[in-house]
Design an enzyme around this catalytic site. Structure first.
Site, PDB file in Angstrom:
ATOM      1  CG  PHE A 132      -1.411  -1.448  10.260  1.00 56.06           C
ATOM      2  CD1 PHE A 132      -2.124  -0.698  10.942  1.00 56.06           C
ATOM      3  CD2 PHE A 132      -0.311  -1.031   9.578  1.00 56.06           C
ATOM      4  CE1 PHE A 132      -2.054   0.108  11.001  1.00 56.06           C
ATOM      5  CE2 PHE A 132      -0.503   0.036   9.347  1.00 56.06           C
ATOM      6  CZ  PHE A 132      -1.412   0.938  10.476  1.00 56.06           C
ATOM      7  CG  ASP A 170       4.676  -5.222  11.392  1.00 52.38           C
ATOM      8  OD1 ASP A 170       4.445  -4.645  12.981  1.00 52.38           O
ATOM      9  OD2 ASP A 170       3.733  -4.850  11.264  1.00 52.38           O
ATOM     10  CE1 TYR A 178       3.780   5.290  14.599  1.00 50.68           C
ATOM     11  CE2 TYR A 178       5.538   4.793  12.538  1.00 50.68           C
ATOM     12  CZ  TYR A 178       4.469   4.760  12.960  1.00 50.68           C
ATOM     13  OH  TYR A 178       3.357   3.827  11.703  1.00 50.68           O
ATOM     14  CE  LYS A 179       2.125   1.981  14.843  1.00 49.98           C
ATOM     15  NZ  LYS A 179       1.773   0.721  14.511  1.00 49.98           N
ATOM     16  NE  ARG A 221      -5.711   0.757  18.151  1.00 49.57           N
ATOM     17  CZ  ARG A 221      -4.667   0.845  17.587  1.00 49.57           C
ATOM     18  NH1 ARG A 221      -4.038  -0.098  17.002  1.00 49.57           N
ATOM     19  NH2 ARG A 221      -4.530   2.382  17.108  1.00 49.57           N
TER      20      ARG A 221
HETATM   21  C1  LIG Z   1       1.916   1.580  13.048  1.00 48.52           C
HETATM   22  C2  LIG Z   1       2.118  -0.213  12.008  1.00 48.52           C
HETATM   23  C3  LIG Z   1       2.715  -0.136  10.503  1.00 48.52           C
HETATM   24  C4  LIG Z   1       2.995   1.448  10.080  1.00 48.52           C
HETATM   25  O1  LIG Z   1       3.615   1.416   8.989  1.00 48.52           O
HETATM   26  P1  LIG Z   1       4.619   2.705   9.240  1.00 48.52           P
HETATM   27  O2  LIG Z   1       5.468   2.551   7.595  1.00 48.52           O
HETATM   28  O3  LIG Z   1       5.455   3.109   9.549  1.00 48.52           O
HETATM   29  O4  LIG Z   1       3.044   3.494   8.687  1.00 48.52           O
HETATM   30  C5  LIG Z   1       3.329  -1.517  10.606  1.00 48.52           C
HETATM   31  N1  LIG Z   1       2.556  -2.366  10.669  1.00 48.52           N
HETATM   32  C6  LIG Z   1       1.955  -1.892  11.722  1.00 48.52           C
HETATM   33  C7  LIG Z   1       1.771  -3.868  11.944  1.00 48.52           C
HETATM   34  C8  LIG Z   1       1.322  -1.346  13.005  1.00 48.52           C
HETATM   35  O5  LIG Z   1       0.678  -1.656  13.558  1.00 48.52           O
END
Ligand SMILES: *Cc1c(COP(=O)(O)O)cnc(C)c1O
Length: 408
Positions: free
Chosen positions: A125, A197, A222-223, A367
């Site tokens: 990401f 992560d 939040y997911k 997705r």
């Molecule tokens: C959703 C997600 C994030 C989100 O990072 P934020 O700091 O909350 O914006 C980070 N890493 C991964 C792999 C994600 O899927």
């Protein structure tokens, strides 16, 4: 081929079916985007209103003591801990995933002695890539990117100079699930620390940080945890690192004795030293209510239902003829299905008009996330039927579906 009646039978026998009632969901929507923003737990509005009206409105500043505001990062962390296979004192909730990633990467580099290489994954990401660049620049480290699902990771580690490896447990694009135990062991065998992560695995499947001897981890709430838009993230630090770990944002909430108001920083014991400053208490209230839903939920049942659903969706969407980026082998799959098409964005928009919410990740990924707490098997059936129909009919070619909105 599985029929809709088969799906209804699966719902009737589903041991998690009762949990759907804990959520507020629009009647006419099949929500397959809980891996981006989880649905609203029914108890959240009342809990947020209580924090605002009673705790803040009437309790005022006394609520820092009376309502446990000061300790919220730890009490919420202790509730996230069982979801990630950690001890209560190894997890704190606060700040965002990006900020927490920066803190643990710098802390890991400081623990790594002379080694100055961070190994990450080429397809991670973007925020993970960007934060790694920022932390590496600050620490005078170099970054190497590999494909963690190929031989590149072992080759990079074999060089013998790797300080820290950062990987996503589940790939946000393909949904591939990594072998946390095996990869952590490999990193350690080469003298590297391991950072995970967990954004796409916490709440989607059992995570066993302690059993796998992971060093650090971060993840968002939040997911799959349904904490609400922008909800605070969490940080895990293995107990064995608590005394030596030094993170860079040395604010007063991570101080050993914050109310002594001394002039110099002294890190708190435990994972608390990863905290920095004051936290969004209103968001904490929402997250607290969201975590209530997880009380007593058996993560093995969540995993079994998730795999049944992703398997079913792959089976039922096969007639659409789209290639899949998601591993077929269940043990290598997270809780999403990623189908591939260069015009995937228009297809997802056309699906949205039929009440099926998925999302699109550039360049070509459609997705679909599967959240066992609130999805039914009949929803999976209906969503798959809609997708096959959208692709076969070509309705996605209508020009209005092609215009990209800001958030895809
Ligand atoms: C959703 C997600 C994030 C989100 O990072 P934020 O700091 O909350 O914006 C980070 N890493 C991964 C792999 C994600 O899927």
């Amino acid at each position: 081929m599985t029929t809709r009646a088969d799906c209804a039978r699966l719902d009737a026998a589903d041991p998690l079916a009762h949990l759907r009632a804990e959520f507020t969901l629009p009647e006419d929507v099949v929500y397959l985007d809980g891996n981006s923003l989880g649905a609203l737990p029914r108890a959240v509005p009342g809990r947020v209103a209580d924090l605002v009206e009673r705790q803040w409105g009437r309790g005022l500043v006394a609520s820092w003591n009376d309502e446990g505001w000061w300790d919220a990062p730890r009490t919420l962390g202790a509730r996230v801990a069982p979801l990630v296979g950690a001890a209560a004192e190894e997890v704190v909730v606060g700040d965002g995933t990006s900020a927490n990633l920066f803190k643990v990467l710098v802390a890991a580099l400081r623990l790594a002695g002379d080694r100055r290489v961070v190994v990450g994954e080429a397809g991670n990401f973007p925020t993970d890539l960007y934060v790694t660049q920022g932390a590496a620049e600050l620490m005078g480290a170099t970054e190497r990117r590999v494909d963690p699902d190929g031989p590149g990771l072992a080759a990079a580690l074999a060089a013998g100079d790797v300080a820290v490896v950062l990987l996503s447990h589940v790939d946000y694009r393909t949904g591939a699930l990594r072998d946390m135990a095996g990869i952590t062991r490999l990193a350690h065998a080469h003298g590297a620390l391991m950072v995970w992560d967990l954004c796409h695995s916490v709440g989607a499947l059992p995570v066993r940080l302690s059993a796998c001897e992971a060093d650090f981890a971060v993840g968002c709430t939040y997911k799959y945890l349904n904490g609400g838009p922008g909800a605070p993230a969490f940080t895990y630090a293995a107990a064995r690192h608590h005394d030596a770990a030094r993170q860079p944002i040395t604010g007063w909430h991570g101080h050993a004795d914050p109310f002594a108001f001394t002039a110099d920083y002294r890190p708190a014991a435990g994972a608390s030293r990863f905290l920095s400053g004051s936290q969004p208490l209103v968001a904490h209230a929402a997250l607290g209510a969201a975590l209530d839903v997880w009380e007593g939920v058996d993560l093995d049942l969540v995993r079994a239902k998730s795999l049944a659903m992703t398997g079913l969706f792959l089976e039922l969407t096969a007639p659409a003829g789209l290639a899949s980026a998601t591993p077929r082998a269940p043990e290598r799959r997270g809780s999403q299905v990623s189908l591939l098409h260069p015009d995937g964005y228009a297809m997802v928009r056309a699906l949205g008009e039929r009440g099926v919410v998925g999302d699109f990740r550039a360049p070509d990924v459609l997705r679909f996330g599967f959240t066992p707490l609130y999805l039914r098997y009949v929803d999976v059936f209906d969503a798959a039927a809609a997708l096959v129909e959208v692709v076969r009919s070509g309705e996605w070619r209508e020009p209005r579906f092609a215009a990209r909105r800001t958030v895809t």
